[in-house]
Scaffold this motif. Structure first.
Motif, short mmCIF file in Angstrom:
data_model
loop_
_atom_site.label_atom_id
_atom_site.label_comp_id
_atom_site.label_asym_id
_atom_site.label_seq_id
_atom_site.Cartn_x
_atom_site.Cartn_y
_atom_site.Cartn_z
N PRO A 115 0.83 -1.21 0.00
CA PRO A 115 0.00 0.00 0.00
C PRO A 115 0.87 1.26 0.00
N GLU A 116 0.44 2.27 -0.72
CA GLU A 116 1.22 3.50 -0.79
C GLU A 116 1.11 4.32 0.49
N ASN A 117 -0.04 4.26 1.14
CA ASN A 117 -0.26 5.05 2.35
C ASN A 117 -0.33 4.15 3.58
N TRP A 118 0.41 4.53 4.60
CA TRP A 118 0.36 3.81 5.88
C TRP A 118 0.76 4.78 6.98
N ALA A 119 0.30 4.52 8.18
CA ALA A 119 0.52 5.43 9.30
C ALA A 119 1.96 5.31 9.79
N SER A 120 2.73 6.34 9.56
CA SER A 120 4.14 6.32 9.96
C SER A 120 4.43 7.22 11.16
N GLY A 121 3.40 7.90 11.67
CA GLY A 121 3.59 8.77 12.82
C GLY A 121 3.66 7.98 14.12
N THR A 122 4.55 8.38 15.00
CA THR A 122 4.67 7.69 16.29
C THR A 122 3.51 8.05 17.19
N GLY A 133 -2.20 -6.90 10.33
CA GLY A 133 -2.77 -5.56 10.26
C GLY A 133 -2.34 -4.63 11.37
N GLN A 134 -1.59 -5.12 12.35
CA GLN A 134 -1.16 -4.28 13.46
C GLN A 134 0.24 -3.72 13.23
N GLN A 135 0.49 -2.56 13.85
CA GLN A 135 1.80 -1.94 13.83
C GLN A 135 2.40 -1.94 15.22
N ALA A 194 13.93 5.51 19.98
CA ALA A 194 12.79 4.76 19.43
C ALA A 194 13.22 4.08 18.14
N LEU A 195 12.78 2.87 17.94
CA LEU A 195 12.99 2.22 16.65
C LEU A 195 12.12 2.90 15.60
N ASP A 196 12.59 2.91 14.37
CA ASP A 196 11.84 3.57 13.30
C ASP A 196 10.45 2.95 13.15
N PRO A 197 9.45 3.75 12.83
CA PRO A 197 8.11 3.21 12.57
C PRO A 197 8.16 2.19 11.43
N GLN A 198 7.42 1.11 11.59
CA GLN A 198 7.39 0.05 10.57
C GLN A 198 5.96 -0.09 10.03
N ARG A 199 5.86 -0.66 8.85
CA ARG A 199 4.56 -0.90 8.24
C ARG A 199 3.74 -1.90 9.07
N PRO A 200 2.43 -1.90 8.87
CA PRO A 200 1.62 -2.94 9.51
C PRO A 200 2.04 -4.33 9.03
#
Length: 437
Positions: free
Chosen positions: A200-207, A254-256, A304-310
């Motif tokens: 997917p092109e869009n995913w929640a990357s904000g902490t 589906g979880q992050q 913090a570890l970098d945000p990862q995709r779901p």
């Protein structure tokens, strides 16, 4: 004579009841219990029941690994070891290695472990190379090799023998002592229906905001198999210089997963120690996903570890190693290591450590596996273990005790019925009186 026969009959009934009781008690005593893993001086707790195996210098002499089993071996400086796995044409396969150097040894930038999977023609199906990075101190590190059956690929799809190659890279100035290895071989079923392969092109990357509720005490384990379970929350412990603590978090489809660490303040000094704390993340198959470190100067500091995709099945088709590692649901493993260099300035006392875990996103249904998902799923029992803080062995023991509890109900029933039968037979024997002669 008759009285004796009646008494003998009474004793026989009592003997039968006693035999029933003895059988019940013995059967209860023989119900399986949990066994605990033990360390071997490296500071790492290896999986209980791991088989000893000896890696070969040639692929044709390689010992075969069985799916679902864990093994132990050692590797020398700059060593290369081969193992064999037999694969069918439908399953994805993963062979992971935890490399465990001795505590207190010397390491250099680039020291690490490489694991690769090859077919009989030396075609490389998948590999991973993990090293200590700029921290330059030895600690347990994970890497895995995999065979991923990509729809557009024709290589590494045939059934037959495949070879696992484990290679240790060490610099000239590094500690020459052997490293212990914990090796695990897992298979993942194929899917009955191929889903999307594009990300997917869009995913929640904000902490997200820090979890609410305040810190709760939860001490870490000393190995992957011994890792302490966590759910979303703020978790407080203490960590000594050179020590590695292991935790695990169930992450569903589906979880992050968002994780951060805070090293608490110390009044001892204000000297900078680079890469004082290393935080690493591994996936349910033991594959390395990400790691980062922080610098410490005596004041509290957070990383913090970098945000990862779901977590999603299609992540496996990404060329990015971090994204590719988030390819299935299950237990994700966190490890935190405090640098032994801390001792020189701050002494050998433990420092306060807080881990913050956030899980976002609603769980979704997983892929249509053509078989049991095995470790690549999240169950209600997993969520219970995360809520209570059980390690893997403790969760297994809990499951055994539940079985014993259910069996205990049956045992109690048998005991009551057995005693009742014994009492009834004894009453009849006593009330019948002697038979007229």
């Amino acid at each position: 004579m008759s009285v004796k026969r009646q008494r003998a009959t009474g004793r026989t009934a009592g003997g039968r009841a006693a035999a029933v009781l003895a059988a019940v008690v013995c059967g209860t005593a023989l119900l399986p219990g949990a066994a605990w893993a033990a360390g071997d001086g490296t500071g790492y707790v290896f999986a209980d029941g791991a088989r000893q195996v000896k890696g070969a210098v040639s692929n044709l002499d390689a010992e075969q690994l069985e799916a679902g089993r864990t093994y132990r071996d050692t590797i020398k400086k700059d060593g290369k070891l081969y193992y064999r796995v037999d694969l069918d044409a439908q399953q994805n396969a993963y062979v992971s290695v935890v490399a465990v150097p001795k505590v207190g040894g010397k390491a250099a930038y680039g020291d690490g472990i490489k694991v690769s999977l090859q077919d009989g023609s030396s075609t490389q199906c998948g590999y991973q190379d993990t090293n200590f990075g700029p921290s330059e101190f030895p600690r347990p590190i994970t890497a895995y090799a995999h065979r991923t059956l990509a729809p557009e690929s024709t290589s590494c799809r045939q059934a037959g023998a495949y070879y696992v190659l484990v290679e240790r890279d060490s610099q000239a100035e590094s500690d020459p002592a052997d490293w212990q290895l914990e090796i695990r071989f897992l298979t993942e079923p194929g899917v009955t229906k191929t889903g999307p392969t594009a990300l997917p092109e869009n995913w929640a990357s904000g902490t997200p905001q820090p979890p609410a509720g305040g810190p709760q005490r939860r001490t870490g384990g000393a190995g992957l198999a011994d890792a302490t379970s966590l759910r979303q929350g703020e978790w407080r412990t203490d960590i000594r210089p050179g020590q590695t603590l292991f935790y695990r978090v169930p992450v569903d489809w589906g979880q992050q997963l968002f994780t951060s660490a805070e090293l608490g303040s110390s009044p001892a000094a204000d000297t900078y120690v680079p890469h004082a704390l290393v935080l690493s993340l591994a996936n349910p198959a033991g594959g390395h996903v990400e790691q980062d470190s922080l610098t410490y100067d005596g004041d509290q500091v957070t990383m913090a570890l970098d945000p990862q995709r779901p977590v999603a099945y299609e992540n496996r088709f990404s060329s990015d190693e971090g994204t590719s590692g988030l390819r299935f649901a299950g237990w994700y493993y966190l490890s935190a290591t405090l640098s032994p260099e801390i001792v020189k300035t701050y002494g050998d006392k433990p420092l306060p450590l807080t881990l913050r875990v956030n899980l976002t996103g609603r769980p979704t249904s997983g892929p249509a596996y053509d078989g049991a998902a095995g470790p690549f799923t999240v169950t209600d029992e997993d969520r219970d273990a995360a809520a209570s803080g059980q390690s893997g062995p403790q969760a297994a023991e809990s499951g055994t005790l539940r079985v014993v509890g259910v069996a205990g109900i049956g045992v109690g029933t048998v005991l009551v019925l057995g005693l009742g039968a014994w009492w009834l037979l004894a009453r009849r024997a006593a009330g019948a009186g002697p038979t007229p002669g």
